[in-house]
Design a protein around this motif. Structure first.
Motif, short mmCIF file in Angstrom:
data_model
loop_
_atom_site.label_atom_id
_atom_site.label_comp_id
_atom_site.label_asym_id
_atom_site.label_seq_id
_atom_site.Cartn_x
_atom_site.Cartn_y
_atom_site.Cartn_z
N THR A 53 0.85 -1.28 -0.01
CA THR A 53 0.05 -0.15 0.02
C THR A 53 0.95 1.11 -0.06
OG1 THR A 53 -1.82 -1.12 1.07
CG2 THR A 53 -1.69 1.21 1.28
N VAL A 54 2.08 1.29 0.95
CA VAL A 54 2.81 2.26 0.86
C VAL A 54 3.59 2.58 -0.50
CG1 VAL A 54 5.06 3.42 1.55
CG2 VAL A 54 3.46 1.99 3.10
N VAL A 55 3.93 1.69 -1.17
CA VAL A 55 4.73 1.73 -2.39
C VAL A 55 3.69 2.02 -3.51
CG1 VAL A 55 5.64 0.32 -4.35
CG2 VAL A 55 6.50 -0.10 -1.90
N ASN A 56 2.18 1.41 -3.60
CA ASN A 56 1.34 1.88 -4.51
C ASN A 56 0.95 3.36 -4.38
OD1 ASN A 56 -0.79 1.46 -6.30
ND2 ASN A 56 -2.40 1.67 -4.67
N GLY A 57 0.79 3.95 -3.21
CA GLY A 57 0.61 5.38 -2.96
C GLY A 57 1.57 6.19 -3.29
N LEU A 58 2.77 5.77 -3.20
CA LEU A 58 3.70 6.69 -3.79
C LEU A 58 4.18 6.55 -5.12
CD1 LEU A 58 6.58 6.02 -1.13
CD2 LEU A 58 5.22 8.02 -1.30
N LEU A 59 4.01 5.17 -5.90
CA LEU A 59 3.87 5.13 -7.33
C LEU A 59 2.99 6.11 -7.93
CD1 LEU A 59 4.56 1.49 -8.00
CD2 LEU A 59 5.81 3.36 -8.81
N VAL A 60 1.69 6.10 -7.45
CA VAL A 60 0.49 6.89 -7.96
C VAL A 60 0.85 8.17 -7.81
CG1 VAL A 60 -1.98 7.61 -7.49
CG2 VAL A 60 -1.21 5.30 -7.50
N ALA A 61 1.40 8.89 -6.72
CA ALA A 61 1.48 10.19 -6.58
C ALA A 61 2.47 10.79 -7.50
CB ALA A 61 1.98 10.63 -5.00
N ALA A 62 3.84 9.89 -7.57
CA ALA A 62 4.84 10.23 -8.36
C ALA A 62 4.67 10.15 -9.68
CB ALA A 62 6.25 9.55 -7.75
N ALA A 63 4.08 9.08 -10.20
CA ALA A 63 4.13 8.82 -11.26
C ALA A 63 2.89 9.79 -12.15
CB ALA A 63 3.50 7.49 -11.99
N PHE A 64 1.91 10.08 -11.52
CA PHE A 64 0.90 10.81 -12.06
C PHE A 64 1.23 12.45 -12.14
CE2 PHE A 64 -1.48 7.36 -11.74
CZ PHE A 64 -2.69 7.27 -12.11
N SER A 65 2.27 12.70 -11.08
CA SER A 65 2.71 13.91 -11.40
C SER A 65 3.78 14.17 -12.43
CB SER A 65 3.41 14.40 -9.85
OG SER A 65 2.53 14.21 -8.78
N GLU A 66 4.56 13.22 -12.43
CA GLU A 66 5.35 13.15 -13.56
C GLU A 66 4.92 13.29 -14.74
OE1 GLU A 66 9.06 10.34 -15.72
OE2 GLU A 66 7.56 9.41 -14.32
N VAL A 67 3.98 12.53 -15.34
CA VAL A 67 3.17 12.39 -16.52
C VAL A 67 2.49 13.67 -16.62
CG1 VAL A 67 1.27 11.38 -17.84
CG2 VAL A 67 2.90 10.05 -16.55
N HIS A 68 1.75 14.44 -15.81
CA HIS A 68 0.81 15.37 -16.18
C HIS A 68 1.63 16.73 -15.71
CE1 HIS A 68 -2.30 12.64 -17.36
NE2 HIS A 68 -2.35 12.28 -15.82
N LEU A 69 2.46 16.86 -14.94
CA LEU A 69 3.23 18.31 -14.75
C LEU A 69 4.42 18.48 -15.69
CD1 LEU A 69 2.79 18.39 -11.04
CD2 LEU A 69 1.40 19.30 -12.67
N TRP A 70 5.27 17.24 -16.13
CA TRP A 70 6.71 17.34 -16.66
C TRP A 70 6.10 16.82 -18.09
CZ3 TRP A 70 6.44 16.22 -11.28
CH2 TRP A 70 6.70 17.51 -10.55
N ARG A 71 6.62 15.29 -18.07
CA ARG A 71 6.62 14.44 -19.29
C ARG A 71 6.71 13.14 -18.73
NH1 ARG A 71 11.43 12.84 -20.25
NH2 ARG A 71 13.20 14.32 -19.90
N PRO A 72 6.06 11.90 -19.56
CA PRO A 72 6.14 10.70 -18.98
C PRO A 72 7.54 10.14 -19.65
CG PRO A 72 4.82 10.74 -20.94
CD PRO A 72 4.91 12.23 -20.64
N VAL A 103 -4.32 11.81 -2.58
CA VAL A 103 -4.93 10.60 -2.13
C VAL A 103 -3.82 9.63 -2.47
CG1 VAL A 103 -6.58 8.65 -2.87
CG2 VAL A 103 -7.30 10.94 -2.68
N GLY A 104 -2.96 9.66 -3.53
CA GLY A 104 -1.71 8.85 -3.28
C GLY A 104 -0.92 8.83 -1.94
N VAL A 105 -0.70 10.18 -1.48
CA VAL A 105 0.21 10.45 -0.74
C VAL A 105 -0.44 10.01 0.70
CG1 VAL A 105 1.05 12.02 0.66
CG2 VAL A 105 1.37 12.25 -1.62
N GLY A 106 -1.58 10.30 0.92
CA GLY A 106 -2.41 9.80 2.05
C GLY A 106 -2.70 8.17 2.24
N VAL A 107 -2.64 7.33 0.98
CA VAL A 107 -2.70 6.18 1.18
C VAL A 107 -1.43 5.64 1.46
CG1 VAL A 107 -2.62 4.08 -0.54
CG2 VAL A 107 -4.62 5.79 -0.68
N SER A 108 -0.45 6.04 0.96
CA SER A 108 1.12 5.71 1.46
C SER A 108 1.13 6.13 2.97
CB SER A 108 2.11 6.44 0.63
OG SER A 108 3.49 5.87 0.94
N LEU A 109 0.71 7.12 3.34
CA LEU A 109 0.99 7.59 4.90
C LEU A 109 0.23 6.62 5.63
CD1 LEU A 109 0.88 11.50 4.74
CD2 LEU A 109 2.90 10.03 5.25
#
Length: 123
Positions: A53-72, A103-109
């Motif tokens: 669950t920790v890993v999943n939350g961090l993956l969601v937060a980081a990957a979605f930020s990377e794709v939508h704020l920078w580039r995939p 939510v990804g960060v919250g899930v990880s926490l």
């Protein structure tokens, strides 16, 4: 939250007269894999569920930020290979993205909290 995020992409595609290619749909299935693994481990009462669950939350937060704020890292997302700034995403999409990341960060926490409680109980 990922389902809501994907529904927003369907809305975006509709507004932009963009047809989401089959490859994007198939690659998108990979986004659900960590969540399914964490849910499966939880259902089986495995101690590793909290870590997953920790890993999943961090993956969601980081990957979605990377794709939508920078580039995939891997440009397999069709029109979404461009970031939200380039695409001119509307306030709905920005809100959905922000909530998805939080939510990804919250899930990880929460997973970390459970891991801590489990380590105290196992002593």
């Amino acid at each position: 939250m990922i389902i809501i995020h994907d529904a927003d992409h369907v809305r975006q595609a509709s507004c932009w007269d963009y047809t989401i290619p089959l490859l994007v749909w198939l690659v998108n299935i990979s986004v659900y894999t960590p969540s399914i693994i964490a849910l499966y481990l939880t259902r089986k009462n495995k101690n590793s569920a909290a870590l997953a669950t920790v890993v999943n939350g961090l993956l969601v937060a980081a990957a979605f930020s990377e794709v939508h704020l920078w580039r995939p890292t891997f440009p397999v997302w069709g029109i979404w290979n461009s970031n939200f700034f380039q695409l001119g995403a509307d306030s709905i999409s920005w809100t959905v993205l922000a909530v998805t990341v939080f939510v990804g960060v919250g899930v990880s926490l929460t997973g970390n909290y459970v891991r801590g409680r489990m380590s105290v109980m196992n002593k």
